[in-house]
Design a protein around this motif. Structure first.
Motif, PDB file in Angstrom:
ATOM      1  N   ASP A  76       0.588  -1.020  -0.134  1.00  0.00           N
ATOM      2  CA  ASP A  76      -0.199  -0.210  -0.026  1.00  0.00           C
ATOM      3  C   ASP A  76       1.136   1.595   0.222  1.00  0.00           C
ATOM      4  N   CYS A  77       1.034   1.445  -1.020  1.00  0.00           N
ATOM      5  CA  CYS A  77       2.309   3.318  -1.516  1.00  0.00           C
ATOM      6  C   CYS A  77       1.705   3.533  -1.500  1.00  0.00           C
ATOM      7  N   THR A  78       2.309   5.110  -1.089  1.00  0.00           N
ATOM      8  CA  THR A  78       2.331   7.109  -1.319  1.00  0.00           C
ATOM      9  C   THR A  78       3.759   7.004  -2.093  1.00  0.00           C
ATOM     10  N   LEU A  79       3.378   7.862  -2.831  1.00  0.00           N
ATOM     11  CA  LEU A  79       4.818   7.742  -3.869  1.00  0.00           C
ATOM     12  C   LEU A  79       4.782   9.621  -3.627  1.00  0.00           C
ATOM     13  N   VAL A  80       5.354   9.915  -3.114  1.00  0.00           N
ATOM     14  CA  VAL A  80       6.046  11.241  -2.487  1.00  0.00           C
ATOM     15  C   VAL A  80       7.292  11.299  -3.657  1.00  0.00           C
ATOM     16  N   THR A  81       6.695  12.493  -4.868  1.00  0.00           N
ATOM     17  CA  THR A  81       7.919  12.681  -6.198  1.00  0.00           C
ATOM     18  C   THR A  81       7.993  14.609  -6.505  1.00  0.00           C
ATOM     19  N   HIS A  82       8.590  14.833  -7.064  1.00  0.00           N
ATOM     20  CA  HIS A  82       8.612  16.217  -7.656  1.00  0.00           C
ATOM     21  C   HIS A  82       7.540  16.116  -8.942  1.00  0.00           C
ATOM     22  N   GLY A  83       6.735  17.748  -8.744  1.00  0.00           N
ATOM     23  CA  GLY A  83       5.979  18.433  -9.646  1.00  0.00           C
ATOM     24  C   GLY A  83       6.842  18.184 -10.642  1.00  0.00           C
ATOM     25  N   ARG A  84       7.662  17.820 -11.382  1.00  0.00           N
ATOM     26  CA  ARG A  84       8.112  18.329 -12.347  1.00  0.00           C
ATOM     27  C   ARG A  84       7.814  16.520 -13.584  1.00  0.00           C
ATOM     28  N   ASN A  85       6.979  16.150 -12.586  1.00  0.00           N
ATOM     29  CA  ASN A  85       7.359  14.433 -12.674  1.00  0.00           C
ATOM     30  C   ASN A  85       5.165  13.778 -13.240  1.00  0.00           C
ATOM     31  N   GLU A  86       4.753  14.992 -12.663  1.00  0.00           N
ATOM     32  CA  GLU A  86       3.620  15.211 -12.623  1.00  0.00           C
ATOM     33  C   GLU A  86       3.169  14.416 -14.018  1.00  0.00           C
ATOM     34  N   GLU A  87       2.955  14.945 -15.419  1.00  0.00           N
ATOM     35  CA  GLU A  87       2.742  15.546 -16.286  1.00  0.00           C
ATOM     36  C   GLU A  87       2.843  14.072 -17.438  1.00  0.00           C
ATOM     37  N   ALA A  88       4.033  13.038 -17.155  1.00  0.00           N
ATOM     38  CA  ALA A  88       4.123  12.274 -17.106  1.00  0.00           C
ATOM     39  C   ALA A  88       3.335  10.508 -16.094  1.00  0.00           C
ATOM     40  N   LEU A  89       3.102  10.965 -15.125  1.00  0.00           N
ATOM     41  CA  LEU A  89       3.421   9.924 -14.233  1.00  0.00           C
ATOM     42  C   LEU A  89       1.226  10.553 -14.702  1.00  0.00           C
ATOM     43  N   GLN A  90       0.858  11.124 -14.707  1.00  0.00           N
ATOM     44  CA  GLN A  90      -1.108  10.766 -14.714  1.00  0.00           C
ATOM     45  C   GLN A  90      -1.122  10.619 -15.772  1.00  0.00           C
ATOM     46  N   LYS A  91      -0.116  10.334 -17.101  1.00  0.00           N
ATOM     47  CA  LYS A  91      -0.510   9.230 -18.557  1.00  0.00           C
ATOM     48  C   LYS A  91      -0.982   7.860 -17.968  1.00  0.00           C
ATOM     49  N   PHE A  92      -0.402   7.571 -16.610  1.00  0.00           N
ATOM     50  CA  PHE A  92      -1.069   5.913 -16.477  1.00  0.00           C
ATOM     51  C   PHE A  92      -2.076   6.317 -15.077  1.00  0.00           C
ATOM     52  N   PRO A  93      -3.354   6.073 -15.492  1.00  0.00           N
ATOM     53  CA  PRO A  93      -4.423   6.272 -14.448  1.00  0.00           C
ATOM     54  C   PRO A  93      -3.822   4.956 -12.791  1.00  0.00           C
ATOM     55  N   GLU A  94      -3.664   4.261 -13.774  1.00  0.00           N
ATOM     56  CA  GLU A  94      -3.355   3.243 -12.598  1.00  0.00           C
ATOM     57  C   GLU A  94      -2.873   3.187 -11.809  1.00  0.00           C
ATOM     58  N   HIS A  95      -1.872   4.548 -11.871  1.00  0.00           N
ATOM     59  CA  HIS A  95      -1.528   5.092 -11.186  1.00  0.00           C
ATOM     60  C   HIS A  95      -1.306   5.680 -10.020  1.00  0.00           C
ATOM     61  N   LYS A  96      -1.922   5.287  -8.793  1.00  0.00           N
ATOM     62  CA  LYS A  96      -2.820   6.745  -7.774  1.00  0.00           C
ATOM     63  C   LYS A  96      -1.831   6.516  -6.212  1.00  0.00           C
TER      64      LYS A  96
END
Length: 439
Positions: free
Chosen positions: A37-57
């Protein structure tokens, strides 16, 4: 059914569309998130690329202030002068990372202190240069760091290359340890540190006095399941195809590879072709070297190739030649092995640990002349011995299966479980000792 561990996963560089560390960070997240059960914390520069994968919540994005982009442009203008001065760049970029580091602490220190997570795991930055402030809140929550890798020195016989790569700025590492708040404490207080190479492991142990039970070897790079060899593309049977993949910068050693090929007997040269995949500051000098050595008919430069397209070059090749004299991770070697290519590498850093006697040749970096001579010798051996090539090809594929991302994530989960158990046992023993004192 066993309850999934709740993990706070801190990966400042986590991007599926980039290469190097951001892609490695993403691959860890992708596989680990399927097991816990994972909460990912990452930099805002990665948001556009990660949001292309709806399975990543369940992703928290840390956005930088208005000054950081301006400062980063200034740093880039100072350090990107034809060739990147990486030691200076990493030192000057610390304020940008520290902004992220502080925001993560501000947003999560209360929940971590309350025990809302079973474990906190920081994966990037992978270089052992920066602190992780959230460790201050991990009183009863295990903190895992890494895998971290880096600090591998240039071999003594390659000081000219070291100067070209600005190695004289490496003193900034020691300055950082002395001046950056929390840097030393991060390594000394972590419940477990994972190291990406034996050299880095020993350096961390000696530098931070980390006991053996709190540090382990865990290679940072992995390989996708679909990358692992199943069926090679039809080969050009007229030639033995050699391949180099990497940035065209001095320490990667493409110039030594070209010189080694020029020293081969004409009979061997007639049997081989070399493809150099990559781009960088040395591309034009390498092209000129090919002309001077009269190797135009043997050598082809592709320039930069998208990561998803490189696999075809591996599958069309027979031998991987990568005489990089200072390599931390060397993912290209794993990719080559996954496609069944015997590897010729220099034994300094992580790649010398990937390649075994059964999967290729490791050359000691005694001197430039020695490396060139040995590369030529190993190419000749492999060109003349198809049986050996086939045996090494099979062993390469078997070896690289241990690096498949899913397997690596399973090993990470096992480390999580061990750390949680150790922390629980330690807390229980402390409570029992306290009760005895009170009694």
């Amino acid at each position: 059914m066993k309850k999934k561990l709740k993990v706070l996963l801190i990966i400042e560089q986590c991007n599926p569309e980039w290469s190097s560390v951001p892609l490695v960070g993403y691959n860890y997240y992708k596989e680990i998130s399927q097991l816990v059960d994972c909460t990912l914390v990452t930099h805002g520069r990665n948001e556009e690329a990660l949001q292309k994968f709806p399975e990543h919540k369940n992703i928290i994005y840390i956005h930088e202030g208005s000054f950081s982009p301006i400062y980063h442009k200034l740093v880039s203008s100072i350090t990107f002068q034809g060739r990147v001065n990486w030691p200076l760049y990493n030192a000057l970029c610390y304020p940008i990372y520290e902004e992220f580091n502080n925001q993560v602490y501000q947003q999560f220190h209360i929940s971590v202190s309350k025990g809302d997570y079973d474990i906190v795991h920081a994966i990037t930055p992978m270089m052992p240069r920066y602190p992780v402030k959230i460790i201050k809140a991990c009183h009863n929550t295990p903190f895992l760091l890494g895998p971290v890798n880096g600090g591998v020195p240039f071999p003594p016989g390659f000081q000219k290359v070291a100067r070209q790569e600005f190695a004289y700025f490496n003193f900034l590492r020691a300055v950082g340890r002395a001046l950056i708040p929390g840097y030393v404490e991060t390594y000394q207080q972590a419940d477990k540190v994972l190291s990406g190479s034996t050299y880095t492991l020993n350096w961390l142990k000696d530098t931070f006095s980390i006991p053996d039970n709190r540090i382990s070897l865990f290679y940072e790079n992995g390989i996708k399941q679909e990358f692992i060899e199943t069926q090679n593309a039809p080969k050009n049977l007229n030639y033995i195809n050699l391949l180099f993949v990497g940035r065209l910068v001095p320490y990667k050693g493409a110039d030594m590879l070209l010189e080694a090929i020029s020293q081969l007997d004409q009979e061997i040269q007639n049997k081989i072709r070399l493809t150099i995949v990559g781009d960088g500051s040395e591309k034009k000098p390498l092209e000129q070297q090919v002309k001077e050595l009269k190797l135009e008919s043997l050598v082809k430069f592709t320039g930069w190739v998208k990561s998803q397209d490189i696999v075809q070059y591996y599958k069309n090749s027979d031998i991987f030649c990568f005489p990089s004299i200072r390599e931390f991770g060397g993912a290209v070697v794993l990719e080559a092995m996954a496609c069944g290519l015997p590897c010729i590498v220099v034994n300094n850093g992580g790649i010398g640990e990937y390649v075994t006697e059964e999967t290729g040749f490791r050359i000691e970096p005694s001197s430039r002349e020695y490396v060139v001579r040995e590369v030529a010798d190993k190419i000749q051996i492999l060109v003349n011995d198809q049986t050996l090539r086939n045996q090494m090809s099979f062993k390469c594929v078997e070896r690289v299966k241990d690096f498949e991302w899913g397997r690596k994530a399973e090993k990470i989960r096992e480390i999580y479980e061990d750390l949680v158990k150790q922390k629980a046992d330690k807390t229980l023993n402390s409570d029992l000792a306290l009760k005895k004192v009170e009694a």
